[in-house]
Design an enzyme around this catalytic site. Structure first.
Site, PDB file in Angstrom:
ATOM      1  N   HIS A  74      13.452   3.391  -7.968  1.00  0.00           N
ATOM      2  CA  HIS A  74      14.395   2.881  -7.309  1.00  0.00           C
ATOM      3  C   HIS A  74      14.456   1.455  -7.156  1.00  0.00           C
ATOM      4  O   HIS A  74      13.283   0.772  -6.916  1.00  0.00           O
ATOM      5  CB  HIS A  74      14.666   3.555  -5.748  1.00  0.00           C
ATOM      6  CG  HIS A  74      13.274   3.439  -4.878  1.00  0.00           C
ATOM      7  ND1 HIS A  74      13.196   2.278  -4.184  1.00  0.00           N
ATOM      8  CD2 HIS A  74      12.515   4.144  -4.639  1.00  0.00           C
ATOM      9  CE1 HIS A  74      12.031   2.458  -3.564  1.00  0.00           C
ATOM     10  NE2 HIS A  74      11.417   3.564  -3.728  1.00  0.00           N
ATOM     11  N   ASP A  76      15.849  -0.653  -4.674  1.00  0.00           N
ATOM     12  CA  ASP A  76      15.802  -1.214  -3.563  1.00  0.00           C
ATOM     13  C   ASP A  76      14.338  -1.260  -2.865  1.00  0.00           C
ATOM     14  O   ASP A  76      13.450  -0.470  -3.173  1.00  0.00           O
ATOM     15  CB  ASP A  76      16.771  -0.578  -2.635  1.00  0.00           C
ATOM     16  CG  ASP A  76      16.783   0.842  -2.484  1.00  0.00           C
ATOM     17  OD1 ASP A  76      16.112   1.516  -3.584  1.00  0.00           O
ATOM     18  OD2 ASP A  76      16.824   1.334  -1.479  1.00  0.00           O
ATOM     19  N   ASP A 106       5.927  -0.145  -3.736  1.00  0.00           N
ATOM     20  CA  ASP A 106       7.499   0.938  -3.700  1.00  0.00           C
ATOM     21  C   ASP A 106       8.436   0.287  -3.828  1.00  0.00           C
ATOM     22  O   ASP A 106       9.257  -0.317  -3.174  1.00  0.00           O
ATOM     23  CB  ASP A 106       7.270   1.393  -2.138  1.00  0.00           C
ATOM     24  CG  ASP A 106       8.495   2.381  -1.565  1.00  0.00           C
ATOM     25  OD1 ASP A 106       8.876   2.877  -2.823  1.00  0.00           O
ATOM     26  OD2 ASP A 106       8.498   2.526  -0.537  1.00  0.00           O
ATOM     27  N   GLU A 138      17.681   4.010  -2.363  1.00  0.00           N
ATOM     28  CA  GLU A 138      16.727   5.037  -2.042  1.00  0.00           C
ATOM     29  C   GLU A 138      16.576   5.046  -0.821  1.00  0.00           C
ATOM     30  O   GLU A 138      16.401   6.111   0.158  1.00  0.00           O
ATOM     31  CB  GLU A 138      15.811   5.133  -3.054  1.00  0.00           C
ATOM     32  CG  GLU A 138      14.787   6.523  -3.104  1.00  0.00           C
ATOM     33  CD  GLU A 138      13.719   6.276  -2.158  1.00  0.00           C
ATOM     34  OE1 GLU A 138      13.182   7.457  -1.897  1.00  0.00           O
ATOM     35  OE2 GLU A 138      13.228   5.273  -1.516  1.00  0.00           O
ATOM     36  N   GLU A 139      16.178   3.942  -0.345  1.00  0.00           N
ATOM     37  CA  GLU A 139      15.527   3.806   0.861  1.00  0.00           C
ATOM     38  C   GLU A 139      16.496   4.195   2.377  1.00  0.00           C
ATOM     39  O   GLU A 139      15.983   4.342   3.171  1.00  0.00           O
ATOM     40  CB  GLU A 139      14.868   2.287   1.111  1.00  0.00           C
ATOM     41  CG  GLU A 139      13.723   2.099   0.206  1.00  0.00           C
ATOM     42  CD  GLU A 139      12.286   2.670   0.402  1.00  0.00           C
ATOM     43  OE1 GLU A 139      12.367   3.488   1.263  1.00  0.00           O
ATOM     44  OE2 GLU A 139      11.440   2.430  -0.197  1.00  0.00           O
ATOM     45  N   GLU A 166       7.091   6.694  -7.665  1.00  0.00           N
ATOM     46  CA  GLU A 166       6.886   6.365  -6.374  1.00  0.00           C
ATOM     47  C   GLU A 166       5.472   6.364  -6.357  1.00  0.00           C
ATOM     48  O   GLU A 166       4.408   7.072  -6.955  1.00  0.00           O
ATOM     49  CB  GLU A 166       7.322   7.487  -5.475  1.00  0.00           C
ATOM     50  CG  GLU A 166       8.744   7.434  -5.191  1.00  0.00           C
ATOM     51  CD  GLU A 166       9.179   6.533  -4.175  1.00  0.00           C
ATOM     52  OE1 GLU A 166       8.646   5.618  -3.618  1.00  0.00           O
ATOM     53  OE2 GLU A 166      10.599   6.583  -4.060  1.00  0.00           O
ATOM     54  N   HIS A 360       6.271  -0.231   2.601  1.00  0.00           N
ATOM     55  CA  HIS A 360       7.013  -0.667   3.975  1.00  0.00           C
ATOM     56  C   HIS A 360       6.155  -1.411   5.027  1.00  0.00           C
ATOM     57  O   HIS A 360       6.799  -1.672   6.146  1.00  0.00           O
ATOM     58  CB  HIS A 360       7.466   0.660   4.652  1.00  0.00           C
ATOM     59  CG  HIS A 360       8.128   1.775   3.752  1.00  0.00           C
ATOM     60  ND1 HIS A 360       9.240   2.619   4.342  1.00  0.00           N
ATOM     61  CD2 HIS A 360       8.431   1.605   2.689  1.00  0.00           C
ATOM     62  CE1 HIS A 360       9.848   3.117   3.108  1.00  0.00           C
ATOM     63  NE2 HIS A 360       9.494   2.469   2.086  1.00  0.00           N
TER      64      HIS A 360
HETATM   65 ZN    ZN Z   1      10.006   4.474  -2.678  1.00  0.00          ZN
END
Ligand code: ZN
Length: 387
Positions: A74, A76, A106, A138-139, A166, A360
């Site tokens: 992903h 984003d 990530d 995705e997030e 991931e 994150h």
């Molecule tokens: Zn991710």
């Protein structure tokens, strides 16, 4: 290999510089990747969402045929608002063997590795196609991957293996639960607290609904599959919030229940939703509408991210085990796009550089040796595709 690592780091720095937070556009980043992949000989398709501000990229090297291998990621990243970073999160820096920046682990690291290796992989591909699938959003609910899956189905293209990059510290992950989130809205009828029978108390109906969720929570334990590998091995339900009403002496006219379930197998979500639907239609709503015909219960779907169900036979797992030398595969507690690919009939694993514990967070980083391991895996994939 050292050159490739340096080249991958340079590309990763470029990708980090695009602040592709889920709320914002990812078009510039997708453009950059499309250019690189075309240069490597790939046939690239960019498909936009309805707003035109976001896009998926799907690229193919080799024949337009079924049975290909998909490298998926992903594009984003999560926001940095309120986080205390030691350096600019969108200007990648290297410190002591680690690459710092939002999205390094990530999961732009995997994307950079895959795209940097594209020319090499492209030269190796013979009969079995190699695909690159880079998605948006995705997030916040895997919306891009869903659109991508629909595109593949519409074109009747059936790749057989997907590697979702991931961060797993390059270990093989073959399963995770789904994550289905809902808000249920109750509309009753306000009135004076001294005359409860003249109104419809939305909070009281919401409480009965939550009680039903508690019953279902227990019922799901009995449905746990034998030899389940998740922890806990059954589908869980959590009531995250119950809000409603105004004051002590006012009948609550509105209420909302925010809840989620984490399905471990197909069928559990339907079991829960069917039961709730019956309960609302046959029990709660008739009682509410006897007093106020306009009373309502509305189930709002916030997101339904499918689980990745561990399979006995899994070509993706066997392939990646061969490429990385790993023996065994695990399950994880976080969700990804993998279930969407599995629903298309592909065999899927999650395997990528970096640790999910970094994701994150402020000062997110990717260790250089993780990136090198990922490049080694892709190099071996090239050798495999050459046969
Ligand atoms: Zn991710």
């Amino acid at each position: 290999m050292l050159d490739r690592l340096a080249e991958t780091c340079a590309l990763l720095a470029d990708l980090i510089a695009y602040p592709t937070v889920s709320a914002d556009s990812n078009l510039a980043l997708i453009d950059h990747l499309a250019g690189r992949l075309e240069h490597a000989g790939a046939k690239v398709e960019v498909s936009h969402d309805t707003t035109g501000h976001k896009a998926n990229l799907f690229a193919t090297i080799g024949p337009e045929a079924d049975g290909g291998i998909v490298l998926s990621g992903h594009s984003d990243v999560v926001p940095v608002t309120g986080q205390d970073w030691s350096s600019d999160p969108f200007a990648m820096v290297e410190r002591k063997g680690r690459l710092y920046g939002r999205g390094t682990c990530d999961m732009k690291g995997f994307i950079a590795a895959a795209v940097a290796m594209a020319p090499h992989l492209g030269a190796a591909v013979r009969n079995r196609p190699l695909h690159f699938a880079f998605t948006y959003d995705e997030e916040i609910g895997c919306f891009g991957a869903r659109a991508l899956a629909e595109g593949l189905q519409a074109r009747r293209l059936r790749p057989s293996v997907a590697i979702v990059g991931e961060p797993t510290s390059m270990r093989i992950i073959e399963g995770h639960k789904g994550c289905y989130e809902y808000s249920t809205h109750f509309t009753g009828l306000e009135g004076h607290g001294s005359a409860p029978d003249l109104g419809v108390n939305a909070v009281e109906y919401a409480v009965r609904y939550v009680a039903r969720l508690l019953d279902l929570k227990e019922a799901l334990k009995a449905r746990a599959p034998a030899n389940g590998r998740f922890d806990p091995p059954w589908t869980t339900i959590n009531t995250g919030a119950l809000v409603g009403g105004h004051a002590h002496n006012v009948i609550a006219g509105r209420a909302r229940v925010d809840w989620e379930m984490r399905p471990v197998q197909p069928g559990d979500a339907e079991f829960v939703k069917d039961d709730l639907h019956r309960y609302c239609t046959h029990t709660l709503l008739p009682a509410m509408r006897a007093v106020a015909p306009e009373a309502a219960i509305v189930l709002e779907t916030i997101g339904e991210v499918d689980g990745l169900i561990p399979m006995d036979a899994n070509e993706a797992r066997d392939l990646v085990a061969e490429l990385t030398g790993a023996n065994g595969a695990n399950v994880v507690p976080f969700g990804t796009e993998a279930g969407i690919f599995q629903n298309l009939g592909m065999s899927v694993v999650i395997c990528g550089p970096g640790s999910i514990t970094q994701a994150h967070k402020p000062d997110e980083y990717l260790a250089l040796d993780q990136l090198a391991e990922c490049l080694t895996m892709l190099d071996r994939l090239g050798a495999k595709l050459a046969h």
